[in-house]
Motif scaffolding. Structure first.
Motif: not given
Length: 308
Positions: A152-163
């Motif tokens: 279910q994972g995706r690498i969110d490079f725009e919000d990598l640390h889920h800020e």
């Protein structure tokens, strides 16, 4: 699996998160077959309690504990220095420790904790131990623990640390996908550098009953979620000993270079270990290369071989 039973005698093995759950079960199996295992634990007290239990349960190998907090790059560097002071060789590094579905927090270095501990901490640890792994005689291995949730994972490079937005399971699945992208990219880089004696392998335990499931509900104060986790562990999950089998297989079996090992049962939740296929996203080389570059930048750790 049978081939691994005697193959670790005399080897030096590091297991992160070795004081409980799958880490402890794997450590006990390694020690029982004559390995010298270093328990890399955030809590020295819990690590020493585990070592004392090991000395009661098994006698063939040896076990020592060193402090390692994967949420702190300074602690990781201190661990590597302490390990290399005490040991000249490292045959197997098991990147096993992790946190799962916890409320949002940050590591000492400002990383979102699940991504920071599960991926970045192990990325840094592996890079800093790489020279010792390469200099150890014979084949050495890096085993990275992932999870079926990586699908279910995706690498969110725009919000990598889920800020900007945080969901505990989204963050966890991202970190577990990152584990696989790292393991596969490491093997590709080793291959390009013509390094044959160091092998990168990934694995997942299926669904095993450990303390990992309790931490999220406990930290968020959810009595209902905690009850549901305990019920699921009792009714569905396999034992930590069974959950450790894929990691033991990955650490010792032949022909697992660049593989992904997990249980062979229904939905790969339990059963005997076998090489499997992971999600399509886990094999995306462009994402893996970008993640590698970002991980180097964030941790300040680069790998000492020409495998780019």
């Amino acid at each position: 699996m049978t081939a691994w039973t005697d193959s670790v005698s005399g080897q030096t093995i590091v297991v992160t998160g070795a004081n409980s759950g799958i880490g402890y079960a794997a450590t006990k199996a390694f020690v029982a077959r004559g390995a010298d295992v270093v328990l890399a634990c955030r809590s020295i007290e819990r690590g020493e309690a585990a070592v004392n239990q090991l000395r009661t349960d098994v006698s063939d190998g040896s076990a020592t504990v060193l402090e390692l907090d994967l949420a702190d790059l300074d602690s990781i560097r201190a661990f590597v220095q302490a390990f290399e002071t005490a040991h000249d060789e490292l045959d197997v590094l098991c990147n096993n420790a992790g946190v799962m579905a916890i409320p949002r927090s940050e590591t000492a270095d400002g990383f979102e904790t699940q991504f920071g501990v599960n991926h970045l901490g192990h990325f840094a640890l592996t890079g800093l131990l790489l020279e010792t792994l390469l200099e150890t005689e014979g084949e050495t291995r890096i085993v990275t623990q992932s999870s079926a949730v990586h699908e279910q994972g995706r690498i969110d490079f725009e919000d990598l640390h889920h800020e900007d937005s945080y969901n505990r399971w989204t963050a966890y699945s991202q970190s577990k996908l990152a584990n696989l992208l790292f393991a596969y990219e490491l093997q590709r880089r080793l291959d390009r550098a013509d390094i044959e004696d160091l092998v990168s392998v990934a694995c997942h335990p299926g669904y095993a009953a450990t303390n990992l499931q309790k931490r999220g509900p406990e930290q968020s104060g959810s009595a209902l979620r905690l009850w549901l986790m305990k019920a699921a562990n009792a009714l569905i999950a396999q034992s930590p000993e069974q959950g450790a089998l894929p990691m033991l297989y990955a650490a010792t079996e032949t022909d697992v270079r660049g593989a992904y090992v997990g249980p062979d049962g229904v939905r790969n939740m339990r059963g005997h270990p076998e090489p499997q296929r992971s999600s399509d996203r886990s094999y995306d080389e462009a994402t893996a290369e970008r993640l590698w570059s970002v991980s180097e930048e964030l941790t300040g750790v680069t790998y000492g071989f020409d495998g780019s």
